[in-house]
Enzyme design. Structure first.
Site, PDB file in Angstrom:
ATOM      1  N   ALA A 121      24.947  60.931  -5.126  1.00 55.11           N
ATOM      2  CA  ALA A 121      24.592  61.267  -6.503  1.00 55.11           C
ATOM      3  C   ALA A 121      23.959  60.048  -7.160  1.00 55.11           C
ATOM      4  O   ALA A 121      23.996  58.948  -6.609  1.00 55.11           O
ATOM      5  CB  ALA A 121      25.834  61.693  -7.276  1.00 55.11           C
ATOM      6  N   LYS A 122      23.381  60.229  -8.303  1.00 55.06           N
ATOM      7  CA  LYS A 122      22.849  59.102  -9.068  1.00 55.06           C
ATOM      8  C   LYS A 122      22.576  59.580 -10.482  1.00 55.06           C
ATOM      9  O   LYS A 122      22.357  60.781 -10.710  1.00 55.06           O
ATOM     10  CB  LYS A 122      21.539  58.602  -8.443  1.00 55.06           C
ATOM     11  CG  LYS A 122      21.220  57.165  -8.763  1.00 55.06           C
ATOM     12  CD  LYS A 122      21.968  56.204  -7.860  1.00 55.06           C
ATOM     13  CE  LYS A 122      21.696  54.762  -8.214  1.00 55.06           C
ATOM     14  NZ  LYS A 122      22.273  53.841  -7.236  1.00 55.06           N
TER      15      LYS A 122
END
Ligand code: NAD
Length: 437
Positions: A121-122
């Site tokens: 994720a980011k």
């Protein structure tokens, strides 16, 4: 727009397209190359290549002058087959959805390469933290968490620091989430201060992981790093820790750079302690050449072309391109930054026999200790730094050996091998889970 402006806006002036667009293309090409080695089916590719969720939020924040500014923010969950999403939050003026999606994509395969049970994720917010007060930053962070509350959580998606965010910001995230759920929840975020149930060793973890990779490449402990020469681009968290730890291991740091320029040793190496003290006091290395021991290069990017054994790009994306890859003289490129080498440059380096320890392996020490922080948060029991570093070394050595053995088996580069290992693991986990319909 001047060349300097274009560079500071993170625009790839060599290819006339935005840096985020070209890193995304590079990442996709590397994925496709590895998919061919693994002979993946179209179904397998479709399952793991695209992000599962991309959320865009508009965040109204009251500024110190009483006006309300609406910031655009993102959170991307690329893949959750192997565990909850894991990835930093970037506060920077050039953040874009494309960039965040690419960074989330890398996180999926990075976590898989080092074998930690987390997905990719980011997040990011388009803002300039250097120009905002602490109160404005706190208001922005709390609003970001409030807007994204449903898609964050210890079993859902766990943020961490990235460029422009730090332990302080992570504390605000932990507090906002905990207040919302009416429960003390340290495991919602990593990279927290030690006083807030952060992990010992997290600060230097990315540089330490890089050190373990370089040691493994050099055949440590059979062959010590003593006497190897090194150049480091970037002197932030990753660059300064890498330089310091490599220097403590006996390497001679012949060049250092940051946004202010590149500084090279006049004699047998730069005193990293002095450089760190200088950067802390002056907020950058600007003027460091006056310390006597170093000279400043006319063209900062020449640091990448220095006559050294090991080159550590630890600043930005797209630094080694088709234009300068032919001039790299190092025997090893140890990628501290994410995406510092373009796809074409990577091929050129391989043709020239230069080994690249790729970002998704080489800078995975940070996320590995983030995982150890989550483990400690869940236990409510905290290890000392020695214990954390011991586990980190195990994780990095195992990952390095697996990637190196895969490279040997298929006769491919370490980069392609790292993608092969990461993609294979994500595909296997996805297939064990099956499709929920
Ligand atoms: P940071 O903000 O602490 O440091 C960045 C450094 O790069 C600064 O010294 C800055 O002056 C320098 N810089 C900026 N533009 C430059 C230029 N044009 N030439 C030379 N130097 C320049 O960031 P960081 O946390 O050290 O991250 C650096 C890179 O490493 C990023 O790509 C990041 O995504 C990646 N990374 C960081 C971590 C981590 O744990 N911090 C983990 C994995 C990957």
């Amino acid at each position: 727009m001047s060349q300097a402006d274009r560079q500071s806006n993170n625009v790839d002036i060599t290819q006339g397209k935005s840096a985020s667009a070209s890193v995304f293309e590079s990442a996709e090409k590397h994925f496709d190359d590895a998919a061919k080695v693994l002979k993946l089916t179209m179904n397998q590719i479709a399952t793991v290549k695209k992000p599962r969720r991309s959320v865009i939020v508009n965040l109204p924040v009251r500024m110190d002058d009483g006006t309300i500014h609406v910031f655009e923010g993102f959170r991307v969950l690329h893949n959750k087959a192997r565990g909850p999403g894991k990835g930093g939050i970037r506060f920077h003026p050039d953040v874009s959805l494309d960039e965040v999606q690419t960074l989330a994509f890398w996180m999926t395969f990075k976590c898989a390469v080092v074998g930690i049970p987390m997905g990719g994720a980011k997040g990011g917010v388009i803002c300039d933290p250097g120009k905002m007060s602490d109160r404005e930053l706190e208001n922005l962070t709390r609003r970001y968490v409030a807007e994204l509350f449903e898609v964050l959580g210890p079993d859902v998606d766990i943020p961490a620091p990235d460029v422009g965010t730090n332990a302080r910001v992570m504390g605000w995230i932990m507090d906002t989430y905990s207040m919302q759920v009416h429960r003390h929840t340290p495991s919602v975020v990593t990279g927290k201060a030690i006083e807030l149930e952060g992990s010992a060793g997290r600060d230097g973890a990315t540089g330490r992981g890089l050190l373990y990779c370089v040691r493994r490449w050099a055949g440590y402990p059979a062959k010590q790093l003593h006497g190897l020469t090194v150049a480091v681009q970037g002197f932030g968290n990753v660059g300064s820790w890498s330089a310091r730890l490599l220097s403590e291991d006996g390497c001679r740091i012949m060049g250092l750079s940051d946004i202010s320029g590149a500084y090279v040793s006049k004699d047998s190496g730069i005193d990293i302690g002095a450089a760190q003290e200088y950067a802390k006091k002056h907020k950058s290395l600007d003027g460091f050449e006056r310390s006597g021991n170093v000279t400043k290069l006319k063209h900062p990017k020449e640091i990448l072309e220095m006559e050294v054994d090991v080159l550590v790009p630890a600043a930005l994306e797209n630094q080694i391109t088709h234009q300068n890859a032919g001039k790299v003289k190092a025997r090893l490129v140890a990628e501290g930054a994410n995406g510092p080498t373009t796809y074409d440059a990577d091929r050129l380096l391989a043709e020239r026999g230069i080994t690249v320890i790729p970002d998704i392996l080489c800078n995975a020490g940070g996320v590995s200790v983030s995982y150890l922080e989550t483990v400690q948060n869940r236990m409510g029991y905290y290890w000392n730094e020695e214990r954390v570093n011991y586990d980190l070394e195990e994780i990095m050595n195992r990952a390095f050996d697996t990637v190196r053995d895969t490279a040997t088996k298929y006769e491919i580069t370490m980069r392609k091998a790292a993608y092969v290992v990461g993609i294979q693991r994500v595909v296997t986990s996805s297939e064990f889970r099956g499709l929920y319909a």
